[in-house]
Structures are given as structure tokens and as C-alpha cells.
Design a protein around this motif. Structure first.
Motif, short mmCIF file in Angstrom:
data_model
loop_
_atom_site.label_atom_id
_atom_site.label_comp_id
_atom_site.label_asym_id
_atom_site.label_seq_id
_atom_site.Cartn_x
_atom_site.Cartn_y
_atom_site.Cartn_z
N MET A 110 -40.54 21.18 21.88
CA MET A 110 -39.37 20.60 22.21
C MET A 110 -38.35 20.06 21.19
N PHE A 111 -39.13 19.43 20.21
CA PHE A 111 -38.62 18.98 18.95
C PHE A 111 -38.35 19.94 17.85
N GLY A 112 -39.55 20.49 17.45
CA GLY A 112 -39.26 21.62 16.56
C GLY A 112 -38.77 22.88 17.22
N GLY A 113 -38.85 23.17 18.42
CA GLY A 113 -38.12 24.22 19.06
C GLY A 113 -36.67 23.52 19.38
N ALA A 114 -36.67 23.12 20.51
CA ALA A 114 -35.19 22.69 21.28
C ALA A 114 -34.50 21.90 20.17
N GLY A 115 -35.12 20.87 19.69
CA GLY A 115 -34.45 19.93 18.75
C GLY A 115 -33.85 20.66 17.27
N PHE A 116 -34.77 21.47 16.75
CA PHE A 116 -34.25 22.11 15.52
C PHE A 116 -33.10 23.20 15.91
N ALA A 117 -33.52 23.57 17.12
CA ALA A 117 -32.08 24.61 17.66
C ALA A 117 -31.03 24.00 17.69
N PHE A 118 -30.91 22.81 18.23
CA PHE A 118 -29.89 21.85 18.43
C PHE A 118 -29.21 21.70 17.01
N PHE A 119 -30.03 21.33 15.88
CA PHE A 119 -29.45 21.12 14.88
C PHE A 119 -29.15 22.32 13.95
N THR A 120 -29.47 23.41 14.46
CA THR A 120 -29.14 24.86 13.87
C THR A 120 -27.61 25.27 14.61
N GLY A 121 -27.67 24.74 15.86
CA GLY A 121 -26.42 25.02 16.25
C GLY A 121 -25.24 24.11 15.97
N LEU A 122 -25.61 23.01 15.44
CA LEU A 122 -24.55 21.99 14.97
C LEU A 122 -24.06 22.51 13.41
N HIS A 123 -25.10 23.09 12.87
CA HIS A 123 -24.65 23.54 11.51
C HIS A 123 -23.85 24.77 11.63
N TYR A 124 -23.96 25.40 12.51
CA TYR A 124 -23.49 26.92 12.84
C TYR A 124 -22.08 26.53 13.24
N ARG A 125 -21.96 25.56 14.37
CA ARG A 125 -20.80 25.44 15.16
C ARG A 125 -19.77 24.30 14.88
N LEU A 126 -20.25 23.37 13.95
CA LEU A 126 -19.54 22.05 13.97
C LEU A 126 -18.16 22.55 13.21
N PRO A 127 -18.27 23.23 11.99
CA PRO A 127 -17.18 23.93 11.26
C PRO A 127 -15.92 24.23 12.33
N LYS A 128 -16.36 24.92 13.43
CA LYS A 128 -15.39 25.46 14.34
C LYS A 128 -15.02 24.32 15.27
N MET A 129 -15.73 23.31 15.55
CA MET A 129 -15.31 22.34 16.56
C MET A 129 -14.16 21.44 15.77
N THR A 130 -14.55 21.17 14.29
CA THR A 130 -13.93 20.25 13.72
C THR A 130 -12.93 20.71 12.68
N GLY A 131 -13.17 21.98 12.39
CA GLY A 131 -12.28 22.58 11.26
C GLY A 131 -12.56 22.39 9.83
N ARG A 132 -13.83 21.50 9.67
CA ARG A 132 -14.20 21.29 8.24
C ARG A 132 -15.60 21.45 8.07
N MET A 133 -16.20 21.95 6.92
CA MET A 133 -17.34 22.13 6.54
C MET A 133 -18.11 21.20 5.73
N TYR A 134 -19.18 21.11 5.99
CA TYR A 134 -20.28 20.08 5.43
C TYR A 134 -20.54 20.62 4.00
N ASN A 135 -21.21 20.02 3.12
CA ASN A 135 -22.07 20.32 1.94
C ASN A 135 -23.26 21.03 2.24
N PHE A 136 -23.43 22.17 1.56
CA PHE A 136 -24.62 23.10 1.83
C PHE A 136 -25.90 22.36 1.26
#
Lengths: 532, 299
Positions: free
Chosen positions: A390-416
Motif C-alpha cells: 500500500m505504501f511502497g506500492g500505491a504510495g510510491f506510485a502516487f509520488f511517481t505520478g506527482l513527479h510526472y504530472r505536477l509540471p503539467k498541472m502547475t506549468g512549473r518544474m521542480y529541482n531534479f
């Protein structure tokens, strides 16, 4: 292209332009903030639990307070973070964009879902302050204890009841949207895999959640009027509750993990610059997980007094579910074959997911075999197993999704660099926190234990240290993501060279998503993209 | 029992570790081998039917093997041998009671080593689960339903019993043990324990009694609060109780103490929950008298 959706307030001011908006993108963000808020509360409670278990005997709180901590941790993390997590936030935002629609089928129903979610969340939190105090039953709410305890079990059951409706409505909305609003030319097998998993998930939400609603209602009636559904003294049966509870709560596990798998299925091809390996195999394995997932609930009850024959059947079907899960993992990895792989943060998080989820899934086989289950059932082995999934799986996938899609949602990129550091710290902390729990469980330490004999001290101590490392990783990750909202560089429309439709619109997406509804001529991961 | 669980565990672990190794190896290998710097031009491969069939069929066979090991070993664990020694187990918040064929009751489970023991388990209040980690077995105690569990203690010695189904505040202190004795020691114990005279002569060790019967899970002896009122200074205390819904005041005396151990649901001290089980059939008159005397002195 029109103005981006942040500009269009529909004539409302400030916060009202959000909480009354029917735009799926705004609702997606509302969910995201609410879900992350509950996640934060859940994390803090989790850290307190680990602190209490750092040493035998009383460390920071008494037994009743500890019992309430693990109950609240479970209720909040399951009903308010991980079940709504991916579908409601990322799903709401990206589903219409992925299928070339302007919004979901029922925008107002969508807003109602969010309101129900918030009301349910406040109801759950309010139990802490109301007379009786927070529940102390564990998130499973098993009677007869949940009937006898004077704590606020009914308030908690009511909260889960309400959030269930939010879940059902979201599911209904997504099913209708996917059936009715796909852009012309987008056949079922041209649908992105993330959308496919949202579709499978939505059916589980619609069909399984009502069972939970009824079960909770029976529990509330039992507490209020002594109806005796689950009380053997009145002709009831506690096992009936266990069955009803897991008939929902096991399929719910797939509500948590399927969208997570959908996220990974898109990221591996994007960062390998090639189409996904075995598109149809991934689609059908997702559907078969959703279907078989309905009939495995009995594996939570091998030692409950259920008949041995039932145990055999449930064990067999549970093993069968492992096969489609494996198919997904194999296809993700094969996708990289002869690709051009670039390890950017989303892919790194996806790798962490694959490794942790594999451990979670494979230890699930120890639970599914009846003979071994008899030993590890109800111990810390189970706690370790479901945190890996649930955490290593679903939780980490959620973090993965955030890193993939947040730039589209906000238009801004985070620090790699910061996100890479965060990922490594999270990965190390996670394993130090949860791996010792496998050992504790095999040694025989039961779960939901406030105090423990000295032989369990070592592993509990290590686990608590791990919880701090994990917390540090979360802190780095969230600060980095939050910072990008204000100080991040412009991300551009397609920073990852993604192929699905959402990457072809501007970042952040325009109010109406698409100026003109696109005509789809190719599969979702074809490198020759669909042109808007 | 242990070998049955271990055998299934071993088979599953070997398969799981092999799969985990394979997945991790290929994940890292492919990511490095086809990294962008080395392989800038990807080849668009969309799948392979033979591969899909392979990684459907092979795992399907593997899971069937694991299922099979799990099931046959479980079946052996559930088939009680004839001539097993029967003990009735009652679980309650938060202590265990073991009743032998002659009706005698103990709080620790006394068994002959090497002989199969069959437990008939029931709960008086909420769900519990009898778990013996050393034998790797457990089974829930369910109110209104008899469940069963059997084992053979391999050698004389003591083996911990935990409760592994959450049952409230005392869950983690609901601990007892299996005391396995040689056949000879066991039969001596079994024949003399019922001897009223022998038991009658012994002076009851009250602190041990309170601990074994789970009293101390709720009542402290140092004045601090748990689920129930503290024992410290209880004798002569003026309290308000609720009897059949009505409040009344009383002073704690011998009669009240006796009644609250035997019929705990009769008078509930105001502010506390009605959860204490009755110890009517658990304690002898002599033990009760000793406990009351002990409480009188606990100032």
C-alpha cells in the motif's frame, strides 16, 4: 489556445472560485490538497505509533491512546488517503485530458463527491473531540468489541459511510465519462493505460462500496439499538461482519493499487522513448485483477473459524490473482528492452515502486498459502506486507505520478537533484522502517500490540529509526515539490516527451482543455503523436 | 506443526526470492544497457506473444505449486489425531482459562510433551486468537462458536501464548504459556491437582494469582489508573456504583469485594465500563479469602 484554467474563475472570488467550481481540473487539485492534508495527519500519527513502540512498556502514551492512534492511522490512511488518492486527484485532473474530453460526464456530481469527502473527513476527525473519544477498535471495526467499546465507533462508521458515497459517485462519473466522452477515433484499445485502470477501479468502487455502506449501517444500528446482527448472545454472528467487511475491503485494495499500476504503465514507455510492451496484456491483466479481486476476501479469515474448505478455495483464487499482477511487472520491465532509457525522477520513483511492490506482492504469497498464513496471520508480518504493497506500492506510485504530472498541472518544474535525493532517502528509510516488521512477525509478535516482551525490542528499535529517515525523505520531497509552485522554472508543454493527449495541450491546461476536440488516429504510446 | 509451516514457507521463499532477483536484475540491467547515452535511437517493439504466454503459464504453474504446499500442510495441521488430550479453552478480556477433562481449571496450559493436545476454544466476550509462536499455530476464539486447534509439544518446557486478535486495552498483556511436562510429571500433576487437601494446605500466593488471572491488566496496585479502579487503598473507600441503572453510594467491605469478583456486572463503579468477566468458577473459596485479605492490607 485560450487562457489557462487558473485564470478563469467563473466570476467567483478567492477560495469560492475553487470550492464551488465544477471544472474537473480544479476539483482534481482540491482533492490533491485535501488528500495530502490527510496523508500528513496519518504520517504524524504513524510516527507517534513508532515512537511508542521504540521500547517496551509505556514510552509516550497509555494503552487506550495507542489503540486510538493505530485506529485513526488506519482509518485516515485507508479511507482518506490511499483509496481516493490517485483516482480522485490525478484521475480527476487527467482522465478528461487523456480521452480528449472537456470535462467529466457529470461535473456537478463531481463537486458533490469532493464535498462528501470533506464532510466525511471532518466527521472522522471530530470523533477525537466528541464525548467518548476517538475509536479504539482498529480500522477493521470488528464486533463484538466495536459494539462494547464506549469510544466513538459510530462517528467513525458514519464517516466511512459518507466517504463511501463519495467513492461511488466518483466511480459512476468515471465509468460514464469513459463510455460517453471519448474523442472520435479513440477506440477502447487506443485508450491510455492510466485511463484503463481508472475504468477498472471505477467498477470496483461502484459495485463493492455499497456492501461496506450496508455493513457500517448495521454496525451503527447495533450500537444504537442493540439489534443483535453480530452479537451471538442475541442470535447474531461476528463472522458475518468479517465476511461483509472484507467483501468490500479486499476489492478496495485493488482500488488502491490499480490506478497506481496505471501510472507506472505510462511512465516506463515515456522514459524509454518507445511504445509500451504488451498493451493488451496489461489491459486484460488489469481487468482480471479487478474481477478476481471480488472473490478472494476469505484470505483475511483463514484463522477466524471459517470452514477449511472455504480456506482452500479462497487460497486458490488468491494465488490466481498473483498471475496478472506478475504479467504487469514483466511487461513494464520488457518495455525498456531496446528502448532509450533516461532515468529522470519519475522513472526513479517508478523503479522504487517496482522493487517495493514486488516484495509486497511476493510476501503476499506467504499470506495466501494456508499453512504459512496460520503462523503469520495477525502478526507484524501482515503489517509489513501491506505497507510494502500500500505504501511502497500505491504510495510510491502516487509520488511517481506527482513527479510526472505536477509540471503539467502547475506549468512549473521542480529541482531534479532534490527529488533524486528525496527518492533515495525515502527508499532507505522505508526499508529500515518496514523490513524489520517481517522479522518481528515471523518471530511471532502480534500486531496492534501496545507493549511487547523484550525479545522483540531490537527490531522495533530499528524500525522506529527507519520511521525518522522516511519522514526526512518525505520532508525533502514535499518541500521540493511545493517550492516548484513558486520558484520552479517554466516546465513547457511536454517536458518528458510524453505521447498521450494531455502532453499536447499547454501547461497548465487551458480552461476547456481542447480548443477543438481532437480526432484520434493512433494508439496512446505511438511515437508519432496524435495531432491536435 | 512447525515443520509443516516451515516446509511451505521454504518452498514459497525460494520461488519468491528467485522472482524478486529476476525482476530486480532485469530492471537494472535493461535500464543500464539501453540508457539514452548508449542507445539514443530506440526500436519500437510493441510486444511478443510467446513471451506473454511464457510469463503467464510459468507463474501460473509456480503459484499452483505454492498453493498445493500451503494446502496439504494445512490439512495435516487440521486433522486431529485420535487419542488427543482434550482441553477446553475460554478466552476473555484479558486472560485465558484452561479446563481439563476432570473439570479442573488453570491459567497456564499444562500438557504432556510428545502427546497430541486438542484445544476446544470459545470466547466469553469479544474476538481473541490463541497463538503459540513456537508451534507456529493460531486460531480465533469466537463468542458463541467452538473453534479448534491441536498441537504436540515436542519437548518439556515453556512456550508463550499470545492473543493475536485485537481485543482492547489489555490485548498485549493477554499472555500465558504452555507448560509441557514429561508424561510422568504430567500424570503426577494431573492426579494430585484435584486433591482438595493438597491444594487446601498450600497458602495461596496472591500477587501471582492476580497476575495469572489477568486482574492486573486492569487494576494496578500502585494507585495509577488503567481500565478499572486501582486496588491501592480500595478497602474502606467510599464509592458510587450503578446497580441496575440506579446510582447508590457504598463503602467497600468484604461482602462488596466478594460480590464484585463473583458478579462483576451487578454494581458498576461510576465512570467505569461494564467489561469485567466473572471469576465465579475460577477461584476457590480459599483463594478468594486470601485475595480479600490482601486487598485489606494494600494501603
Amino acid at each position: 489556445m485560450g487562457t489557462d484554467f487558473y485564470m478563469n474563475t467563473e466570476g467567483r472570488k478567492g477560495v469560492l472560485s475553487w470550492i464551488l467550481s465544477t471544472d474537473h481540473k480544479r476539483i482534481g487539485l482540491l482533492y490533491l490538497y485535501a488528500v495530502l492534508g490527510f496523508f500528513l495527519i496519518g504520517v504524524i500519527i504513524g510516527l507517534l505509533m513508532r515512537l511508542e513502540l521504540m521500547a517496551p512498556g509505556r514510552t509516550i502514551v497509555n494503552a487506550r491512546a495507542y489503540d486510538s492512534l493505530f485506529t485513526l492511522h488506519g482509518i485516515i490512511m485507508i479511507f482518506f488517503f490511499i483509496i481516493p488518492g490517485v483516482p480522485s486527484s490525478l484521475g480527476n485532473f487527467f482522465l478528461p485530458l487523456q480521452i480528449g474530453a472537456r470535462d467529466v460526464a457529470f461535473p456537478r456530481l463531481n463537486l458533490l463527491s469532493w464535498w462528501l469527502y470533506v464532510i466525511a473527513g471532518l466527521t472522522a476527525i471530530s470523533t477525537i473531540f466528541l464525548p467518548g473519544g476517538p475509536p479504539d477498535t482498529g480500522w477493521t471495526l470488528y464486533p463484538p468489541y466495536s459494539i462494547k467499546t464506549p469510544t466513538n465507533v459510530s462517528g467513525t462508521a458514519l464517516a466511512a459511510f459518507i466517504v463511501g458515497f463519495s467513492s461511488i459517485l466518483t466511480g459512476l462519473n468515471f465509468i460514464t465519462t469513459i463510455h460517453r466522452l471519448r474523442a472520435p477515433g479513440m477506440t477502447w484499445f487506443r485508450m491510455p493505460l492510466f485511463t484503463w485502470t481508472l475504468y477498472s477501479t471505477a467498477w470496483v468502487q461502484v459495485l463493492a462500496t455499497p456492501v461496506l455502506a450496508i455493513t457500517l449501517l448495521l454496525l451503527i444500528l447495533e450500537r444504537a439499538f442493540g439489534t443483535g446482527f453480530f452479537d451471538p448472545a442475541k442470535g447474531g454472528d461476528p463472522l458475518m461482519f468479517e465476511h461483509l467487511f472484507w467483501i468490500y475491503s479486499h476489492p478496495a485494495v485493488y482500488v488502491m493499487i490499480l490506478p497506481a499500476m496505471g501510472i507506472i504503465s505510462e511512465i516506463v514507455p515515456t522514459f524509454s522513448r518507445k511504445t509500451v510492451f504488451g498493451y493488451k496484456a496489461i489491459v486484460f491483466s488489469g481487468l482480471s485483477i479487478a474481477t478476481l479481486g471480488y472473490v478472494v476476501w476469505g484470505h483475511h479469515m483463514f484463522t477466524s473459524g471459517m470452514s477449511d474448505v472455504s480456506s482452500m478455495v479462497f487460497s486458490f483464487i488468491t494465488f490466481a490473482v498473483a498471475v496478472p499482477s506478475g504479467i504487469k511487472v514483466f511487461n513494464w520491465i520488457a518495455t525498456m528492452y531496446k528502448g532509450s532509457v533516461e532515468i529522470k525522477p519519475p522513472l526513479l520513483y517508478a523503479f522504487a515502486f517496482i522493487f517495493l511492490f514486488s516484495i509486497g506482492g511476493l510476501t503476499g504469497l506467504v499470506n495466501s498459502a494456508v499453512a504459512t498464513n496460520v503462523h503469520i496471520h495477525g502478526t507484524f508480518f501482515i503489517v509489513a506486507h501491506f505497507h510494502y504493497t500500500m505504501f511502497g506500492g500505491a504510495g510510491f506510485a502516487f509520488f511517481t505520478g506527482l513527479h510526472y504530472r505536477l509540471p503539467k498541472m502547475t506549468g512549473r518544474m521542480y529541482n531534479f537533484r532534490a527529488s533524486t535525493v528525496a527518492c533515495i532517502v525515502l527508499f532507505i528509510g522505508f526499508n529500515i522502517l518496514y523490513f524489520p516488521m517481517f522479522l518481528l512477525g515471523w518471530q511471532g509478535m502480534p500486531r496492534r500490540y501496545y507493549d511487547y516482551p523484550p525479545e522483540f525490542h531490537g527490531n522495533n528499535f530499528i524500525s522506529t529509526i527507519g520511521s525518522w529517515i522516511l519522514a526526512a525523505g518525505l520532508l525533502i520531497m514535499f518541500i521540493n515539490l511545493a517550492r516548484s509552485l513558486f520558484k520552479g522554472e517554466k516546465a513547457g508543454n511536454n517536458p518528458w516527451d510524453g505521447t498521450t493527449l494531455e502532453w499536447q495541450v499547454s501547461s497548465p491546461p487551458p480552461q476547456e482543455n481542447f480548443e477543438k476536440i481532437p480526432h484520434i488516429t493512433r494508439g496512446p504510446y505511438s511515437r508519432e503523436k496524435n495531432i491536435l | 506443526m512447525t515443520d509443516k509451516v516451515n516446509e511451505a514457507f521454504l518452498v514459497i521463499m525460494v520461488i519468491c526470492l528467485a522472482l524478486l532477483g529476476l525482476v530486480t536484475f532485469f530492471m537494472i540491467f535493461l535500464a543500464v544497457r539501453y540508457r539514452r547515452g548508449k542507445n539514443p535511437n530506440p526500436e519500437d517493439i510493441s510486444g511478443s506473444l510467446p513471451l506473454e504466454i511464457t510469463w503467464t503459464v510459468v507463474p501460473a504453474i509456480l503459484v499452483f505449486i505454492m498453493f498445493w504446499y500451503g494446502w496439504v500442510n494445512f490439512k495435516a495441521m487440521r486433522t486431529v489425531p485420535e487419542k488427543a488430550f482434550n482441553v477446553n479453552v475460554t478466552a476473555r478480556m484479558w486472560s485465558w482459562s484452561f479446563e481439563y477433562p476432570d473439570g479442573f481449571k488453570t491459567t497456564t496450559l499444562m500438557v504432556p510433551a510428545g502427546r497430541p493436545v486438542n484445544l476446544d476454544i470459545i470466547s466469553e466476550d469479544v474476538l481473541h486468537s490463541l497463538f503459540i509462536p513456537a508451534f507456529k499455530i493460531k486460531e480465533d476464539a469466537v463468542p458463541g462458536m467452538h473453534t479448534r486447534l491441536w498441537f504436540t509439544a515436542p519437548a518439556p518446557g515453556e512456550y508463550t501464548i499470545f492473543c493475536s486478535e485485537y481485543c482492547g486495552q489489555g490485548h498485549s498483556s493477554m499472555i500465558s504459556k504452555v507448560v509441557a511436562m514429561t508424561e510422568k510429571d504430567f500424570s503426577t500433576w494431573y492426579q494430585t491437582h484435584g486433591d482438595k487437601e493438597a491444594v487446601g494446605k498450600a497458602v495461596p500466593d496472591v500477587p501471582k494469582l492476580l497476575d495469572e488471572h489477568g486482574c492486573l491488566d486492569c487494576h494496578t496496585t500502585d494507585g495509577s489508573e488503567l481500565t478499572g479502579p486501582s486496588f491501592k487503598g480500595i478497602y474502606g473507600r467510599k464509592i458510587v456504583v450503578i446497580s441496575r441503572g440506579k446510582e447508590r453510594a457504598l463503602t467497600v467491605d468484604d461482602a462488596y469485594l466478594l460480590s464484585s469478583v463473583l458478579y462483576p456486572d451487578k454494581d458498576i463503579v461510576k465512570g467505569y465500563e461494564d467489561i469485567m468477566p466473572s471469576f465465579k468458577d475460577e477461584l476457590s473459596e480459599k483463594e478468594l479469602a486470601a485475595i480479600i485479605n490482601y486487598l485489606k492490607e494494600l494501603k
